[in-house]
Design a protein around this motif. Structure first.
Motif, PDB file in Angstrom:
ATOM      1  N   PHE A   4      36.803  43.720  58.437  1.00  0.00           N
ATOM      2  CA  PHE A   4      37.912  44.426  57.786  1.00  0.00           C
ATOM      3  C   PHE A   4      37.356  45.150  56.565  1.00  0.00           C
ATOM      4  O   PHE A   4      36.231  44.869  56.129  1.00  0.00           O
ATOM      5  N   LEU A   5      38.134  46.064  56.029  1.00  0.00           N
ATOM      6  CA  LEU A   5      37.714  46.811  54.848  1.00  0.00           C
ATOM      7  C   LEU A   5      37.407  45.828  53.717  1.00  0.00           C
ATOM      8  O   LEU A   5      38.265  45.041  53.345  1.00  0.00           O
ATOM      9  N   SER A   6      36.195  45.853  53.209  1.00  0.00           N
ATOM     10  CA  SER A   6      35.710  45.000  52.110  1.00  0.00           C
ATOM     11  C   SER A   6      35.117  43.679  52.587  1.00  0.00           C
ATOM     12  O   SER A   6      34.802  42.828  51.782  1.00  0.00           O
TER      13      SER A   6
ATOM     14  N   TYR B 108      34.358  47.921  39.256  1.00  0.00           N
ATOM     15  CA  TYR B 108      35.104  46.986  40.089  1.00  0.00           C
ATOM     16  C   TYR B 108      35.034  47.525  41.518  1.00  0.00           C
ATOM     17  O   TYR B 108      35.595  48.592  41.797  1.00  0.00           O
TER      18      TYR B 108
ATOM     19  N   PHE C  29      36.238  46.853  44.575  1.00  0.00           N
ATOM     20  CA  PHE C  29      37.324  46.988  45.565  1.00  0.00           C
ATOM     21  C   PHE C  29      38.046  48.330  45.519  1.00  0.00           C
ATOM     22  O   PHE C  29      38.228  48.976  46.552  1.00  0.00           O
TER      23      PHE C  29
ATOM     24  N   TRP D  13      39.341  51.193  48.389  1.00  0.00           N
ATOM     25  CA  TRP D  13      40.723  51.657  48.634  1.00  0.00           C
ATOM     26  C   TRP D  13      40.784  53.182  48.460  1.00  0.00           C
ATOM     27  O   TRP D  13      41.386  53.887  49.263  1.00  0.00           O
TER      28      TRP D  13
ATOM     29  N   GLU E 261      43.186  38.500  53.438  1.00  0.00           N
ATOM     30  CA  GLU E 261      41.898  38.727  52.771  1.00  0.00           C
ATOM     31  C   GLU E 261      41.891  40.074  52.050  1.00  0.00           C
ATOM     32  O   GLU E 261      41.351  40.191  50.954  1.00  0.00           O
ATOM     33  N   VAL E 262      42.465  41.088  52.680  1.00  0.00           N
ATOM     34  CA  VAL E 262      42.509  42.404  52.049  1.00  0.00           C
ATOM     35  C   VAL E 262      43.528  42.408  50.906  1.00  0.00           C
ATOM     36  O   VAL E 262      43.263  42.939  49.822  1.00  0.00           O
TER      37      VAL E 262
ATOM     38  N   ARG F 180      42.057  40.892  47.843  1.00  0.00           N
ATOM     39  CA  ARG F 180      41.141  41.770  47.112  1.00  0.00           C
ATOM     40  C   ARG F 180      41.881  42.919  46.446  1.00  0.00           C
ATOM     41  O   ARG F 180      41.457  43.428  45.417  1.00  0.00           O
ATOM     42  N   PHE F 181      43.000  43.336  47.054  1.00  0.00           N
ATOM     43  CA  PHE F 181      43.752  44.454  46.484  1.00  0.00           C
ATOM     44  C   PHE F 181      44.540  44.020  45.252  1.00  0.00           C
ATOM     45  O   PHE F 181      44.585  44.718  44.253  1.00  0.00           O
TER      46      PHE F 181
END
Lengths: 388, 551
Positions: free
Chosen positions: A42-44, A153, A155, A159, B487-488, B491-492
Motif C-alpha cells: 500500500f502507499l507508504s 516528514y 508521509f 500523499w 495502516e494508511v 500514517r495520514f
C-alpha cells in the motif's frame, strides 16, 4: 484487486514509493503519455514510509552533492507545488568523527561540499558542542555541519505526490505485484503482474528494497541487494535538538521530529534479502539504547515508544543506478539508492525521466549507469558516506 | 489510612503529605481526579484515565525527569514533582485558548504552508506545542545492570489463568518464572515470581537452541531482564476499552480499571456521582466497588440480569440501549447527554465522571510480536491468537485467559491449566470447556456507532486518539479522500502513534473505518504491533548484556 484501466501505456513503473511516484511526476509533466505505477503493497508500506526523514547535501562525491542540492530546493518548493506540508526543517546535519582518520574523511567531504559552493563547516570538538546541546563529547574529535541540511516528514510527500499524479491522469495500482517483464525480440514490451499483463514501451524498476528481486524476475543478474535497517522513536519531548546527528563509527543517527520524538537508528548487520521480513530485533534495541545514552546521556530515562525497520537498497559502490539496462532495452533502473532514495528523489528521478524519454542526462555513466557493474575493471569513484 | 506511615514530597512547589505506598494519583484524589496534564495539540485539560500507565493523561515531572506516569508512580520522601506542558498550570493553561480558537482542529497536513517566509516561525511554534515534557535535567542514576534469567517456562501475567498455568508447570517439575506488571500475588511453590515486571518484547523464537525464547522485560526501578525460556505462556489479560463521544477526553472520563486504580486503599473513589457505562460483569464489579457513588448505569446494548439486580438493590436507574451523545462541562465533567437508541429525545444527567466498563479487550501485542497467527473475532471486536488446545501457531508459545477470550475467572483458571498441559506436551488434555469469543455478527458497537454518527449534530471535538489529539473529523476527511485501510489512515492522521500504542483509539478506529469504508473491520487491517509493548527507558535496555549464544 486493482486492475489497469487500459491495455497499453507509454511507461509502467514498478514501485509506488517516492522514487516511482516522483519519476511518474516528471514523466507526466513532460507529457510522456499514459503512465501506470504498480506496487505490491500500500502507499507508504515500503521504505518511503519507514525512513527517518533526513535530507542532506554532505557527500563524498560531487555528483551526489549536486543531486542533493537540487533535491533540497525541490523539498523547499514541495508545499507550494503539491499542496501538502512536509515540514521540511533545515536544522542541519552534524557528522561526528571519533578518530583522526574519521575526521580526515570528513575533511575530504567538507572539501567536496564546499567546492560545490555550500557553506559546510569543518568542526573541532568545541564546534560540535556549539551545534548540539547535551552531547557527551567523550570520543568525539570533531565533525562537519551544514545548516541547510535538515529533516522532513515523509508521509505528506507521498500523499501530495499520489494526489497530484491522480489529477494528472497517472494510474496508481497498489496491491498489485509485478511478476516479470514481457519481451519481444529481447526488447521490453510490457510488464507481467498479478493483475494480468500490462503493455508498456518502457518499464522503470523503482521497487526499492524489492528492486533486486524484480531485476532477477526480469531474468537478469542484480548487483544491488536489500539490507534491513532498524529504527526507533522515543516518547515526545519539547524541542531540545535541532540538527540530525550522525556518527561515522557505528552509523548512529538521530534527530528530533516536529512531533518531539527522537527518531534514529544504528547499523546492525542483517543478512541481505527481503525474506526475513521487516521486524525489529532485540540486538538493535540494546545496541541503539547503549549508543544513544552514551552520546546523549540525558535520554537515559526516556522511553522507547516504538521500533520498526525497512530496507536499504544497496549498490556495491554506494551510488544509485539511473538509466537504461544495456542488457534489456526498454528496462530502466531507478534503484540502488542505499537508504537515500527519499532525500535524493526529486533530482534523481528527473534524470530517470530524461533517460526514459531518450534525452541526455548530466550524469556520469561511470558513476550512475546501470551497466557500470558489468565492467569488472572499472575504476570509478564510490560514495562512501552512506550512513545517516 | 490515617495512621499509615507517610512521606512528604514537594508537589508543584508545595509540600504534600501522602501515605507511603500510595500512587501519586491516589494521593491527589479528593473525591475527584486532579488535572495533571494538557493534551499535545489543543492543550485540552486532561486527568488520569486508564490507571495502567498506558495513556498519556497523567504525565508529570519527577526530580527533573519527564513523562513519569502519576497513576503508577509511588513517590518517595523529598521527591520534587511538577506538572508540564501547561502554563501557568494544568487547570488554567493559556495555550488552552487554542482549543477554543480552532473548534474544527488544526490541519497540519495541508496547513501552515503560506506564506513561505513564515515557515521558520510555524516550525518553532508547532515544535513548542508538541511534546509533553522537557528533556531531563540530568542523566539521572544509572539503572541496575540487566541480567539474563534462564528458565524452562515463562508465564507472562499473574491473573487467574497465568497463576494456574504457572502452578501447573511448576508442579510438573519445570523451572517456572512468573512475571506481572503489577503484583504476582501470593507465592506459588516452585515458581520464581517477579512483581512490577513488564515483558516489553517477545521476538519470534530462535531456531534451535535449548531456550529459543528471549523475552525482554523491564522491572520497576529500571532493571532489564532477558528471560531465556524453552516455552512461554502468555496470559496478559485484557483492559477496559474506549468509547467515542464528544468530550470523551474530559477530566472525569476514565476506564473501570482507572476508577479502581485511582481509589486510595480504603478510601473513596475519584468521583461523587458517576455514570457507569456497561451492562456486563465489569459493570457489576464496579457497582460492588463504588455503587454508592454511581448515579446511573447506561449500556450501548442490553444490561445483564446480574447488573440489573445489583443496581436495583442500590436504587440506581438503568438505561439499556442508550447512546452517550456528549459529556459536557467547561473543564471538568458536569453532565452527560443521553438518548435511548431508536427513538426519543435527548436527556441529560448531572454527573462528575463517566466510568467505562462496557468492553473488555484482549492485550494481543506479544502474540503479534512473536508472529502467532491471529484471527479477528467480531463478537469481541478484536484479534485473538488462533489456538489448538492452548497452543498458538508458534511452536513453544501457549496462551490462556482473557487474552485469548476466556471471559470469566473460572474459565480463565481452566484455560491456564490447559495451556500448561499443552506446554508439557500432554496432548489431548481437556481444554477446560471454556467458550471462546465467537466470530459472526458484527460487534455490538458497530451498530451503536452507526446510529450515533447518523443522528449526531457534530459540534465540538470528537477526540478519536487522545494521545495525539487526532479528531474523528480528520479520519473521516482522509477516508473520504480515498485513503483506505488502518495502516494508511494511521500514517495520514497519526492515530495509533501515541504513547498508548493505539490501545485507546485502534479498537474504535477499526469499527469506524469499517463503517466509513463499507467493509468488515477485519478487511480494514490492523496496525503492526511494534515493540516495545509499553515505552521502556533507553537506560534500562542499555544495561542489558549482549544476547548469549543459543543457551
Amino acid at each position: 484487486m486493482n486492475r489497469p484501466a487500459r491495455g497499453r501505456y507509454r511507461v509502467a513503473i514498478v514501485g509506488g514509493g517516492v522514487v516511482g511516484l516522483f519519476t511518474a511526476y516528471h514523466l507526466a509533466r513532460a507529457g510522456a503519455g499514459p503512465i501506470v505505477v504498480v506496487d505490491r503493497g500500500f502507499l507508504s508500506s515500503g521504505a518511503s514510509g519507514r525512513n527517518g526523514g533526513g535530507v542532506r547535501q554532505q557527500w563524498e562525491t560531487a555528483a551526489t552533492v549536486r543531486l542533493a542540492r537540487e533535491s533540497v530546493a525541490a523539498w523547499r518548493r514541495f508545499g507550494r507545488e503539491f499542496g501538502f506540508n512536509i515540514w521540511f526543517r533545515p536544522g542541519g546535519y552534524l557528522f561526528l568523527a571519533g578518530t583522526r582518520d574519521e575526521l580526515g574523511r570528513l575533511a575530504e567531504v567538507h572539501r567536496v561540499v564546499a567546492g560545490e559552493g555550500l557553506p559546510a563547516e569543518l568542526l573541532d570538538r568545541d564546534g560540535v558542542a556549539r551545534h548540539a546541546d547535551g552531547l557527551s563529547l567523550d570520543g568525539v574529535v570533531g565533525g562537519t555541519f551544514l545548516r541547510s541540511d535538515g529533516t522532513l516528514y515523509p508521509f505528506p510527500v507521498l500523499w501530495g505526490l499520489s494526489e497530484t499524479l491522480r489529477s494528472l491522469g497517472v494510474e496508481l495500482l497498489y496491491g498489485v505485484e509485478a511478476t516479470g517483464l514481457r519481451l519481444e525480440d529481447g526488447r521490453v514490451t510490457g510488464l507481467a503482474t498479478a493483475a494480468g499483463p500490462i503493455e508498456a514501451a518502457a518499464v522503470v524498476n523503482a521497487a526499492g528494497g524489492w528492486s533486486a528481486e524484480f531485476t532477477r524476475r526480469a531474468g537478469l543478474v542484480a548487483f544491488n541487494e536489500a539490507r534491513r535497517h532498524e529504527i526507533l522513536a522515543t516518547e515526545p519531548l519539547k524541542p531540545f535538538l535541532d540538527p540530525m546527528v550522525v556518527r561515522l563509527s557505528d552509523g548512529l543517527y538521530f534527530s528530533q521530529t516536529m512531533r518531539g520524538e527522537i527518531v534514529g537508528g544504528l547499523t546492525v548487520p542483517h543478512p541481505p534479502g527481503t525474506a526475513g521480513g521487516m521486524s525489529s530485533s532485540p540486538e538493535f534495541l540494546v545496541r541503539m539504547a547503549r549508543a544513544l545514552t552514551g552520546l546523549l546521556p540525558r535520554v537515559r530515562g526516556l522511553g522507547i515508544l516504538r521500533a520498526w525497520s525497512g530496507y536499504y537498497d544497496e549498490n556495491p559502490d554506494g551510488l544509485p543506478s539511473i538509466g537504461e539496462d544495456p542488457r534489456r532495452p526498454g528496462l530502466f533502473h531507478a534503484n540502488g539508492f542505499g537508504g537515500h532514495g527519499f532525500m535524493l528523489a526529486p533530482a534523481s528521478t528527473r534524470r530517470v525521466a530524461q533517460a526514459v524519454l531518450g534525452e541526455p542526462t548530466d550524469l556520469d555513466p561511470a558513476q550512475f549507469h546501470p551497466g557500470r557493474f558489468l565492467d569488472a575493471h572499472r575504476a570509478a569513484p564510490a560514495e562512501g558516506l552512506t550512513l545517516g | 489510612m490515617g495512621d499509615a506511615p507517610r512521606s512528604t514530597v514537594r508537589f508543584r512547589g508545595r509540600p504534600l503529605s501522602l501515605p507511603r505506598g500510595a500512587t501519586l494519583v491516589q494521593a491527589l484524589v479528593r473525591g475527584r481526579l486532579p488535572i495533571l496534564q494538557r493534551s499535545i495539540r489543543y492543550h485540552r485539560p486532561r486527568a488520569p484515565s486508564c490507571g495502567t500507565g498506558a495513556c498519556s493523561q497523567c504525565l508529570v515531572r519527577v526530580n527533573g525527569r519527564p513523562n513519569v506516569r502519576a497513576c503508577l508512580y509511588r513517590p518517595a520522601t523529598d521527591d520534587v514533582i511538577r506538572t508540564e506542558n501547561a502554563w501557568p498550570s494544568p487547570e488554567f493553561d493559556l495555550f488552552g485558548a487554542l482549543d477554543a480558537v480552532f473548534p474544527r482542529g488544526l490541519d497540519t497536513v495541508h496547513g501552515f504552508r503560506r506564506p513561505a517566509v513564515f515557515a521558520p516561525l510555524y516550525h518553532r511554534v508547532i515544535r513548542r506545542l508538541a511534546g509533553f515534557g522537557r528533556m531531563a535535567d540530568t542523566p539521572g542514576p544509572t539503572p541496575p545492570p540487566g541480567r539474563t534469567v534462564p528458565t524452562d517456562a515463562l508465564v507472562v501475567g499473574a491473573g487467574p489463568s497465568g497463576r494456574a498455568a504457572a502452578q501447573h508447570l511448576a508442579s510438573a517439575g519445570r523451572s517456572t518464572v512468573l512475571v506481572d506488571r503489577g503484583s504476582t500475588g501470593d507465592p506459588l511453590p516452585g515458581v520464581t515470581a517477579y512483581d512490577t515486571t513488564t515483558v516489553v518484547f517477545l521476538p519470534p523464537p530462535l531456531s534451535g537452541g535449548e531456550r529459543p525464547f528471549r523475552a525482554i522485560a523491564v522491572r520497576d526501578g529500571g532493571e532489564a531482564l532477558r528471560l531465556a525460556a524453552r516455552t512461554v505462556v502468555v496470559a496478559t489479560g485484557g483492559y477496559d476499552g474506549p468509547l467515542l463521544f464528544p468530550g470523551n477526553d474530559r477530566p472525569g472520563v476514565m476506564t473501570a480499571e482507572g476508577a479502581l486504580a485511582f481509589t486510595p486503599p480504603g478510601g473513596d473513589p475519584p468521583f461523587r456521582r458517576a455514570l457507569l457505562v456497561g451492562g456486563g460483569p465489569r459493570a457489576a464489579e464496579l457497582l460492588d466497588a463504588a455503587g454508592a457513588h454511581i448515579e446511573a448505569v447506561v449500556a450501548p446494548t442490553q444490561i445483564a440480569p446480574t447488573v440489573v439486580g445489583r443496581a436495583s438493590a442500590l436504587g440506581i436507574p438503568l438505561y439499556p440501549r442508550t447512546l452517550l451523545l456528549a459529556a459536557k462541562g467547561r473543564h471538568r465533567l458536569r453532565s452527560v447527554l443521553l438518548r435511548r437508541r431508536g427513538e426519543g429525545a435527548p436527556f441529560s444527567l448531572e454527573v462528575d465522571a463517566v466510568v467505562l466498563a462496557h468492553r473488555r479487550l484482549p492485550q494481543p501485542q506479544l502474540f503479534f510480536q512473536a508472529g502467532a497467527r491471529m484471527a479477528w473475532r467480531s463478537a469481541g471486536g478484536a484479534y485473538f491468537p488462533v489456538l489448538t488446545d492452548g497452543a498458538t501457531s508458534v511452536p513453544g508459545l501457549f496462551a490462556c485467559g482473557t487474552a485469548v477470550g476466556h471471559p470469566d475467572r473460572a474459565d480463565a483458571a481452566a484455560s491456564g491449566v490447559a495451556a500448561a498441559d499443552a506446554a508439557l506436551g500432554r496432548t489431548g488434555a481437556p481444554a477446560g470447556g471454556p467458550t471462546l469469543v465467537p466470530d459472526g455478527p458484527p460487534h455490538e458497537l458497530e451498530g451503536y456507532y452507526r446510529e450515533l454518527l447518523d443522528g449526531a449534530r457534530r459540534r465540538g471535538k470528537w477526540v478519536l486518539c487522545p494521545c495525539e489529539d487526532v479528531l474523528l473529523r480528520e479520519v473521516e476527511t482522509a477516508s473520504r479522500g480515498g485513503y483506505r485501510g488502518i495502516e494508511v489512515i494511521k500514517r495520514f492522521t497519526g492515530i495509533g502513534t501515541g504513547l498508548c500504542q493505539g490501545r485507546y483509539c485502534l479498537p474504535d478506529a477499526l469499527l469506524l473505518l469499517a463503517i466509513l469504508e463499507g467493509r468488515p473491520p477485519s478487511d480494514v487491517g490492523y496496525i503492526t504491533q511494534r515493540p516495545p509493548v509499553v515505552p521502556v527507558p533507553l537506560g534500562a535496555l542499555a544495561e542489558l548484556p549482549d544476547a548469549p549464544e543459543a543457551a
